[in-house]
Design a protein around this motif. Structure first.
Motif, mmCIF file in Angstrom:
data_model
loop_
_atom_site.group_PDB
_atom_site.id
_atom_site.type_symbol
_atom_site.label_atom_id
_atom_site.label_comp_id
_atom_site.label_asym_id
_atom_site.label_seq_id
_atom_site.Cartn_x
_atom_site.Cartn_y
_atom_site.Cartn_z
ATOM 1 N N ALA A 52 24.044 -50.694 -5.537
ATOM 2 C CA ALA A 52 24.594 -49.881 -4.319
ATOM 3 C C ALA A 52 25.330 -50.884 -3.550
ATOM 4 O O ALA A 52 25.122 -52.155 -3.426
ATOM 5 C CB ALA A 52 23.483 -49.398 -3.636
ATOM 6 N N ASN B 71 24.817 -44.833 -4.586
ATOM 7 C CA ASN B 71 25.255 -44.211 -3.457
ATOM 8 C C ASN B 71 26.948 -44.109 -3.403
ATOM 9 O O ASN B 71 27.501 -44.127 -2.567
ATOM 10 C CB ASN B 71 25.064 -45.111 -2.067
ATOM 11 C CG ASN B 71 25.698 -46.590 -2.073
ATOM 12 O OD1 ASN B 71 25.844 -46.969 -3.084
ATOM 13 N ND2 ASN B 71 25.779 -47.337 -0.824
ATOM 14 N N GLU C 238 28.637 -41.636 -1.035
ATOM 15 C CA GLU C 238 28.537 -42.111 0.361
ATOM 16 C C GLU C 238 29.707 -43.326 0.556
ATOM 17 O O GLU C 238 30.341 -43.178 1.593
ATOM 18 C CB GLU C 238 27.221 -42.856 0.756
ATOM 19 C CG GLU C 238 27.254 -43.307 1.943
ATOM 20 C CD GLU C 238 25.649 -43.881 2.389
ATOM 21 O OE1 GLU C 238 25.652 -44.604 3.371
ATOM 22 O OE2 GLU C 238 24.919 -43.966 1.278
#
Length: 261
Positions: A184, A226, A229
């Motif tokens: 991430a 992620n 995102e």
């Protein structure tokens, strides 16, 4: 107005093994590079990914690789140029069939993993790929990291385009630092790097060295925990800074079909 393509490698699931949030990434992209079965992907995965990309209006590229399922295409292979050309032609034909069946059109070509690195460094490797591309459709741009093989690609009648990676580290020589398993990243950090790559044509290497960036496309990775995102943050930051998102067909004035802005 500054413009850039925003792409992502996808379709890399295989059988019961799933990798990446392809559907979560697609709303923020202009292009996708779909695995063709050599490093990842199988016929049902290719079909589903192509269909989703066509529904989203995304430009579809062939993500070519060495025949290396076990190593995810990251192991270097010493293959005669003629054989490599055949491997690429085979993969292009497979993806092109799925794209046409879904009512789309192939828009670009991007090697994967070790093949990408080798083609970005070795004109002979890049030329073998370009010859295969030219036999399918010479209007398809070939996406690489550097311009080291520009002359070799141009000699085959194919256009070379460069990309950059906001969510990967660079070493001081400009080479990518590949994570064995994608971790991430801070979405806002990736977004700031993406904006700087477009507006300032710069990126900081992992030791702080300032590197020049000359790219018309930015690549994000959907296999990060992620990923969506990050993609949303990058999309928001780019458009917020007045940067237009458009597929390569629009940026290059190509006849290949693109996606949406």
């Amino acid at each position: 107005m500054p413009r850039v393509d925003l792409n992502c490698d996808m379709g890399e699931s295989f059988g019961r093994w799933s990798l990446g949030d392809d559907l979560g990434m697609m709303p923020y992209l202009t292009s996708v590079n779909i695995a063709t079965g050599y490093h990842a992907g199988d016929p049902p995965t290719i079909r589903r990914t192509v269909a989703a990309a066509v529904r989203q209006g995304l430009a579809i590229g062939a993500h070519l690789a060495f025949p290396d399922l076990m190593g995810f295409g990251r192991r270097r292979m010493m293959i005669p140029a003629e054989d490599l050309e055949d491997y690429c032609l085979y993969q292009l034909g497979a993806l092109q069939a799925f794209v046409r069946a879904a009512g789309g059109r192939l828009a670009h070509v991007k090697p994967h993993g070790a093949l990408y690195v080798m083609a970005s460094e070795d004109p002979a490797v890049a030329a073998a790929i370009a010859r295969a591309v030219a036999k399918v459709d010479a209007s398809l741009p070939l996406m690489l990291l550097t311009s080291a093989a520009a002359d070799a690609v141009a000699a085959e009648g194919v256009r070379l385009v460069l990309e950059a990676f906001p969510d990967l580290h660079y070493d001081r020589t400009g080479k990518l630092v590949i994570e064995p398993v994608k971790k991430a990243w801070d979405p806002e950090l990736v977004a700031r790097r993406a904006v700087r790559m477009v507006l300032e044509r710069k990126v900081a290497a992992d030791d702080g060295t300032e590197l020049d960036v000359d790219a018309v496309s930015l690549c994000l990775h959907g296999d990060a925990p992620n990923g969506p995102e990050i993609a949303e943050a990058v999309h928001r930051a780019l458009t917020g800074h007045g940067i237009e998102l458009a597929p390569l067909a629009v940026l290059l004035g190509s006849s290949a079909e693109g996606g949406r802005r």
